[in-house]
Write a protein that holds these residues in place. Structure first.
Motif, PDB file in Angstrom:
ATOM      1  N   ASP A   1      11.412  -5.537  -2.346  1.00  0.00           N
ATOM      2  CA  ASP A   1      10.499  -5.807  -1.236  1.00  0.00           C
ATOM      3  C   ASP A   1      10.906  -7.078  -0.490  1.00  0.00           C
ATOM      4  OD1 ASP A   1       8.312  -4.886   0.233  1.00  0.00           O
ATOM      5  OD2 ASP A   1       6.916  -6.179  -0.848  1.00  0.00           O
TER       6      ASP A   1
ATOM      7  N   LYS B   1      12.170  -7.069   3.339  1.00  0.00           N
ATOM      8  CA  LYS B   1      11.453  -7.903   4.316  1.00  0.00           C
ATOM      9  C   LYS B   1      12.448  -8.778   5.075  1.00  0.00           C
ATOM     10  CE  LYS B   1       7.807 -10.266   5.964  1.00  0.00           C
ATOM     11  NZ  LYS B   1       8.290 -10.767   7.214  1.00  0.00           N
TER      12      LYS B   1
ATOM     13  N   TYR C   1       8.098   0.281   8.347  1.00  0.00           N
ATOM     14  CA  TYR C   1       8.303  -0.382   7.060  1.00  0.00           C
ATOM     15  C   TYR C   1       7.290  -1.505   6.858  1.00  0.00           C
ATOM     16  CZ  TYR C   1       9.788  -3.293   3.349  1.00  0.00           C
ATOM     17  OH  TYR C   1       9.764  -4.040   2.203  1.00  0.00           O
TER      18      TYR C   1
ATOM     19  N   ALA D   1       3.930  -0.199   5.814  1.00  0.00           N
ATOM     20  CA  ALA D   1       3.844   0.577   4.569  1.00  0.00           C
ATOM     21  C   ALA D   1       3.197  -0.294   3.497  1.00  0.00           C
ATOM     22  CB  ALA D   1       5.231   1.023   4.126  1.00  0.00           C
ATOM     23  N   SER D   2       2.292   0.311   2.737  1.00  0.00           N
ATOM     24  CA  SER D   2       1.550  -0.503   1.776  1.00  0.00           C
ATOM     25  C   SER D   2       1.824  -0.152   0.322  1.00  0.00           C
ATOM     26  CB  SER D   2       0.051  -0.391   2.060  1.00  0.00           C
ATOM     27  OG  SER D   2      -0.351   0.953   1.985  1.00  0.00           O
TER      28      SER D   2
ATOM     29  N   GLU E   1       5.692   4.789   0.192  1.00  0.00           N
ATOM     30  CA  GLU E   1       5.790   4.677   1.653  1.00  0.00           C
ATOM     31  C   GLU E   1       6.900   3.706   2.033  1.00  0.00           C
ATOM     32  OE1 GLU E   1       1.966   3.324   3.015  1.00  0.00           O
ATOM     33  OE2 GLU E   1       1.035   5.293   2.784  1.00  0.00           O
ATOM     34  N   GLN E   2       7.018   2.612   1.279  1.00  0.00           N
ATOM     35  CA  GLN E   2       8.052   1.629   1.565  1.00  0.00           C
ATOM     36  C   GLN E   2       9.442   2.221   1.341  1.00  0.00           C
ATOM     37  OE1 GLN E   2       6.406  -1.390  -1.047  1.00  0.00           O
ATOM     38  NE2 GLN E   2       5.989  -2.704   0.724  1.00  0.00           N
TER      39      GLN E   2
END
Length: 182
Positions: free
Chosen positions: A39, A43, A77, A80-81, A85-86
């Motif tokens: 993540d 990011k 992206y 997305a939570s 989804e990510q």
């Protein structure tokens, strides 16, 4: 004497449950930590994209559709939570970035731009980090899944309702070479 043997068996059983439970928690936390690493790197990639898009916009004004799709994929992206989804959004973002890199091949001035080259290098390094993070994540999911499925720890896992994690897999679209039309 029988009472002592029964007492020892109960203590051994309780110790086994505690050790197995702690091992499952350790593996679950390892999976979560490795997901957090993915993540973080995703990011970082998402943060680089607006700068890359702005740089390309100056050279490739008629590539608006491609640039818009990159920003749309980035926004998907960012919104997305949950991990599934990510994962899906990360695949779409990878495809969009491949298109933007293909565009750069058609614009020699863009390829020579120091900002673009710097951003491209940052993105390449970030993509490498994403690959490594995915590998570590999938390795930890593998180890955790083995603990969930192997006897006798599978009994402890089902008693305490440990749940599975999904592997980070690429979708079929990510295997295709992006098509860029000029």
């Amino acid at each position: 004497m029988i009472l002592i043997i029964v007492g020892i068996l109960i203590v051994v059983l309780v110790l086994y449950v505690i050790v197995s439970y702690n091992a499952l928690v350790r593996e679950k936390n390892k999976v979560k930590t490795n997901w957090a690493q993915i993540d973080v790197v995703l990011k970082r990639r998402a943060d680089l994209i607006p700068n890359l898009v702005e740089t390309v916009k100056g050279y490739a004004k008629h590539e608006k559709e491609t640039l818009d799709s990159v920003m749309e994929a980035r926004n998907t992206y960012m919104n997305a939570s949950i991990p599934s989804e990510q994962m899906e959004a990360a695949g779409e973002l990878t495809q969009a970035l491949n298109k933007i890199m293909a565009i750069s091949e058609a614009y020699p001035d863009l390829k020579a731009n120091t900002n673009f080259v710097s951003l491209q290098n940052e993105l390449t390094q970030t993509e490498d980090k994403i690959s490594f993070a995915r590998q570590f994540y999938n390795d930890s999911v593998y180890s955790y899944t083995n603990k969930l499925e192997m006897f006798p720890s599978s009994i402890i896992a089902s008693l305490f309702h440990f749940e599975r994690f999904d592997y980070f897999e690429i979708n079929e679209n990510d295997k295709e070479i992006p098509e860029v039309k000029f």
